[in-house]
Design an enzyme around this catalytic site. Structure first.
Site, PDB file in Angstrom:
ATOM      1  N   GLU A   1      21.494  38.297   5.154  1.00 15.14           N
ATOM      2  CA  GLU A   1      21.578  37.007   5.553  1.00 15.14           C
ATOM      3  C   GLU A   1      21.154  36.949   7.034  1.00 15.14           C
ATOM      4  O   GLU A   1      21.705  37.706   7.868  1.00 15.14           O
ATOM      5  CB  GLU A   1      23.133  36.225   5.402  1.00 15.14           C
ATOM      6  CG  GLU A   1      23.095  34.738   5.750  1.00 15.14           C
ATOM      7  CD  GLU A   1      24.159  34.335   6.792  1.00 15.14           C
ATOM      8  OE1 GLU A   1      25.174  35.086   6.695  1.00 15.14           O
ATOM      9  OE2 GLU A   1      24.066  33.539   7.571  1.00 15.14           O
TER      10      GLU A   1
ATOM     11  N   THR B   1      36.227  25.016  37.822  1.00 15.25           N
ATOM     12  CA  THR B   1      34.948  24.793  37.010  1.00 15.25           C
ATOM     13  C   THR B   1      35.153  25.583  35.642  1.00 15.25           C
ATOM     14  O   THR B   1      34.897  24.991  34.601  1.00 15.25           O
ATOM     15  CB  THR B   1      33.564  24.944  37.922  1.00 15.25           C
ATOM     16  OG1 THR B   1      33.831  24.471  39.077  1.00 15.25           O
ATOM     17  CG2 THR B   1      32.582  24.755  37.113  1.00 15.25           C
TER      18      THR B   1
ATOM     19  N   ASN C   1      21.084  33.034  12.978  1.00 15.21           N
ATOM     20  CA  ASN C   1      20.215  32.386  14.287  1.00 15.21           C
ATOM     21  C   ASN C   1      20.703  33.496  15.300  1.00 15.21           C
ATOM     22  O   ASN C   1      19.849  33.862  16.341  1.00 15.21           O
ATOM     23  CB  ASN C   1      20.345  31.013  14.643  1.00 15.21           C
ATOM     24  CG  ASN C   1      19.349  30.111  14.011  1.00 15.21           C
ATOM     25  OD1 ASN C   1      18.381  30.317  14.141  1.00 15.21           O
ATOM     26  ND2 ASN C   1      19.916  29.221  13.436  1.00 15.21           N
ATOM     27  N   SER C   2      22.079  34.210  15.142  1.00 17.97           N
ATOM     28  CA  SER C   2      22.222  34.875  16.006  1.00 17.97           C
ATOM     29  C   SER C   2      22.106  36.367  15.870  1.00 17.97           C
ATOM     30  O   SER C   2      21.765  37.373  16.783  1.00 17.97           O
ATOM     31  CB  SER C   2      23.852  34.865  16.543  1.00 17.97           C
ATOM     32  OG  SER C   2      24.027  33.677  17.273  1.00 17.97           O
TER      33      SER C   2
ATOM     34  N   ILE D   1      19.678  27.030   3.913  1.00 17.90           N
ATOM     35  CA  ILE D   1      20.034  27.903   2.683  1.00 17.90           C
ATOM     36  C   ILE D   1      21.300  28.458   3.107  1.00 17.90           C
ATOM     37  O   ILE D   1      22.168  28.474   1.905  1.00 17.90           O
ATOM     38  CB  ILE D   1      18.838  28.784   2.402  1.00 17.90           C
ATOM     39  CG1 ILE D   1      19.265  29.519   1.111  1.00 17.90           C
ATOM     40  CG2 ILE D   1      18.790  29.870   3.728  1.00 17.90           C
ATOM     41  CD1 ILE D   1      18.942  28.742  -0.054  1.00 17.90           C
ATOM     42  N   ASP D   2      21.863  28.574   4.177  1.00 21.91           N
ATOM     43  CA  ASP D   2      22.906  29.383   4.460  1.00 21.91           C
ATOM     44  C   ASP D   2      24.198  28.160   4.116  1.00 21.91           C
ATOM     45  O   ASP D   2      24.996  28.586   3.645  1.00 21.91           O
ATOM     46  CB  ASP D   2      23.208  29.837   6.018  1.00 21.91           C
ATOM     47  CG  ASP D   2      22.920  28.588   7.077  1.00 21.91           C
ATOM     48  OD1 ASP D   2      22.195  27.674   6.635  1.00 21.91           O
ATOM     49  OD2 ASP D   2      23.297  28.876   8.175  1.00 21.91           O
TER      50      ASP D   2
HETATM   51  N1  LIG Z   1      29.659  40.541  17.763  1.00 19.58           N
HETATM   52  C1  LIG Z   1      29.285  39.556  17.719  1.00 19.58           C
HETATM   53  N2  LIG Z   1      28.108  39.428  17.992  1.00 19.58           N
HETATM   54  C2  LIG Z   1      27.477  38.086  18.390  1.00 19.58           C
HETATM   55  N3  LIG Z   1      28.141  36.711  18.069  1.00 19.58           N
HETATM   56  C3  LIG Z   1      29.524  37.158  17.932  1.00 19.58           C
HETATM   57  C4  LIG Z   1      30.208  38.204  17.543  1.00 19.58           C
HETATM   58  N4  LIG Z   1      31.531  38.095  17.434  1.00 19.58           N
HETATM   59  C5  LIG Z   1      31.657  36.680  17.446  1.00 19.58           C
HETATM   60  N5  LIG Z   1      30.651  36.285  17.772  1.00 19.58           N
HETATM   61  C6  LIG Z   1      30.231  34.557  17.905  1.00 19.58           C
HETATM   62  O1  LIG Z   1      29.845  34.105  16.551  1.00 19.58           O
HETATM   63  C7  LIG Z   1      28.970  33.093  16.867  1.00 19.58           C
HETATM   64  C8  LIG Z   1      27.700  33.296  15.928  1.00 19.58           C
HETATM   65  O2  LIG Z   1      28.314  33.260  14.762  1.00 19.58           O
HETATM   66  P1  LIG Z   1      27.598  34.115  13.637  1.00 19.58           P
HETATM   67  O3  LIG Z   1      27.168  35.461  13.946  1.00 19.58           O
HETATM   68  O4  LIG Z   1      28.171  33.584  12.108  1.00 19.58           O
HETATM   69  O5  LIG Z   1      26.011  33.051  13.782  1.00 19.58           O
HETATM   70  P2  LIG Z   1      24.602  33.209  12.992  1.00 19.58           P
HETATM   71  O6  LIG Z   1      24.162  34.769  13.203  1.00 19.58           O
HETATM   72  O7  LIG Z   1      23.901  32.337  13.613  1.00 19.58           O
HETATM   73  O8  LIG Z   1      24.940  33.105  11.503  1.00 19.58           O
HETATM   74  P3  LIG Z   1      24.790  32.138  10.859  1.00 19.58           P
HETATM   75  O9  LIG Z   1      23.392  31.499  11.206  1.00 19.58           O
HETATM   76  O10 LIG Z   1      25.199  32.410   9.385  1.00 19.58           O
HETATM   77  O11 LIG Z   1      25.836  30.801  11.559  1.00 19.58           O
HETATM   78  C9  LIG Z   1      28.730  32.930  18.307  1.00 19.58           C
HETATM   79  O12 LIG Z   1      28.912  31.738  18.823  1.00 19.58           O
HETATM   80  C10 LIG Z   1      29.477  33.894  18.869  1.00 19.58           C
HETATM   81  O13 LIG Z   1      30.350  33.601  20.000  1.00 19.58           O
HETATM   82  C1  LIG Z   2      22.210  24.238  10.721  1.00 22.05           C
HETATM   83  C2  LIG Z   2      21.639  25.627  10.653  1.00 22.05           C
HETATM   84  C3  LIG Z   2      21.165  26.277  12.102  1.00 22.05           C
HETATM   85  C4  LIG Z   2      22.988  26.489  10.477  1.00 22.05           C
HETATM   86  O1  LIG Z   2      22.631  27.725  10.500  1.00 22.05           O
HETATM   87  C5  LIG Z   2      20.891  25.810   9.192  1.00 22.05           C
HETATM   88  O2  LIG Z   2      21.466  25.638   8.384  1.00 22.05           O
HETATM   89  C6  LIG Z   2      19.610  25.094   9.506  1.00 22.05           C
HETATM   90  O3  LIG Z   2      18.774  25.470  10.022  1.00 22.05           O
HETATM   91  N1  LIG Z   2      19.654  23.938   8.702  1.00 22.05           N
HETATM   92  C7  LIG Z   2      18.541  23.198   8.413  1.00 22.05           C
HETATM   93  C8  LIG Z   2      18.960  21.668   8.631  1.00 22.05           C
HETATM   94  C9  LIG Z   2      19.911  21.145   7.756  1.00 22.05           C
HETATM   95  O4  LIG Z   2      20.799  21.995   7.242  1.00 22.05           O
HETATM   96  O5  LIG Z   2      20.140  19.931   7.669  1.00 22.05           O
END
Ligand SMILES: Nc1ncnc2c1ncn2[C@@H]1O[C@H](COP(=O)(O)OP(=O)(O)OP(=O)(O)O)[C@@H](O)[C@H]1O
Ligand SMILES: CC(C)(CO)[C@@H](O)C(=O)NCCC(=O)O
Ligand SMILES: [K+]
Length: 278
Positions: free
Chosen positions: A18, A197, A21-22, A118-119
């Site tokens: 999967e 803050t 974005n992160s 898709i997620d």
């Molecule tokens: N080890 C880590 N690395 C990165 N982010 C982390 C970690 N642990 C917790 N997080 C938190 O997870 C969040 C990102 O979630 P996740 O990894 O599910 O996102 P993602 O890669 O964008 O996946 P998705 O697109 O499915 O949401 C961030 O806000 C961050 O604070």
């Molecule tokens: C909202 C996110 C960024 C969550 O990962 C992803 O599902 C996405 O890019 N969605 C497209 C827009 C939508 O779901 O309406």
């Protein structure tokens, strides 16, 4: 967790990726059994380019996880099922010869709109097919999303807002004098009415996200008294701990499951054909 154990039956081994974005989220399956799941950073394009040359699953895993522990028995290259919300990354991963990209049209969820992530679709499908519909999925990821379907497996809709990390980052980056508040594991709820803050930012972000989650859950249960709720995403544990402290009554019924997207992929590829992935 990394794929360090030694699967015995390797006929129906497959990898799911999967692309979030992160970061990247991985799972190693044998048939319908999730064997191991783990997260990595996004990989440099040069590393991904090497994947085209891999001859075995072991080669592949060694390229992807240079520091990892590996399967000791040599396994053939297996299918890689990719679900991505980062289009530039999706393209790069197709260099691996056995990639299959999961797209929205393969999810049997009814009533979807063309740009639905898709997620979101897969997590909802995985949760609903596992625990039943109506289902609301809360994804506490980079973006915080709510995505719901009714008892007919038809999309009700949802919402998207900046996730916890993104809210802190935006305040730090887009203002003249606000500090970047790092996402630490705040041990307890911040002070509501803060006198400095950093704590004011923590209070603002955390209490409004928690209130928002509570409000969406209540609205969902008004709509479907028997509706189920599942939560996933990198911030799920932190948010759940706070929710538990602040609103224990709404937290109790939540299904906490990080691997919803993998369950969604698994239901699709195992459900479509009795032959499974091959
Ligand atoms: N080890 C880590 N690395 C990165 N982010 C982390 C970690 N642990 C917790 N997080 C938190 O997870 C969040 C990102 O979630 P996740 O990894 O599910 O996102 P993602 O890669 O964008 O996946 P998705 O697109 O499915 O949401 C961030 O806000 C961050 O604070
Ligand atoms: C909202 C996110 C960024 C969550 O990962 C992803 O599902 C996405 O890019 N969605 C497209 C827009 C939508 O779901 O309406
Ligand atoms: K974008």
């Amino acid at each position: 967790m990394k794929p360090h154990k030694h699967p015995e039956h390797t006929d129906n081994i497959w990898l799911a990726l999967e692309i979030g974005n992160s970061r990247l989220h991985w799972a190693l399956f044998i048939d319908e059994t999730l064997y191991s799941a783990w997260d990595t950073d996004h990989l440099p394009e040069s590393v991904i380019q090497h994947l085209a040359e891999c001859q075995t699953l072991n080669d592949l895993l060694e390229n992807i996880f240079p520091q990892g522990e590996f399967l000791t028995n040599t396994l053939p290259l297996c299918p890689l099922l990719v679900a991505s919300v980062v289009p530039s990354q999706t393209a790069i991963w197709q260099i691996y010869p056995n990639t299959r990209v999961i797209t929205l049209d393969q999810v049997s969820l009814k009533g979807v709109y063309p740009t639905l992530g898709i997620d979101r679709a897969l997590a909802l499908w995985g949760a609903g097919k596992t625990w039943g519909f109506p289902m609301l999925v809360i994804d506490a990821g980079t973006a915080l999303t709510f995505t719901a379907a009714d008892a007919n497996e038809c999309l009700v809709g949802g919402a998207i807002l900046p996730g916890l990390g993104l809210q802190f980052a935006t305040l730090g980056q887009q203002t003249g004098q606000l500090p970047l508040v790092e996402m630490q594991n705040f041990p307890s709820l911040p002070a509501r009415f803060a006198l400095n803050t950093t704590e004011a930012i923590q209070s603002g972000v955390v209490y409004t996200i928690l209130a928002g989650i509570k409000d969406f859950i209540e609205a969902w249960l008004q709509l479907f008294a028997d509706g189920k709720i599942a939560i996933k995403g990198g911030d799920r544990t932190l948010l759940l701990n706070y929710l538990q402290a602040l609103y224990p009554e709404i937290t109790a019924p939540l299904i906490v499951e990080q691997n919803l997207i993998f369950w969604g992929i698994c239901k699709i590829i195992m459900g479509d054909s009795k032959e499974g992935i091959k």
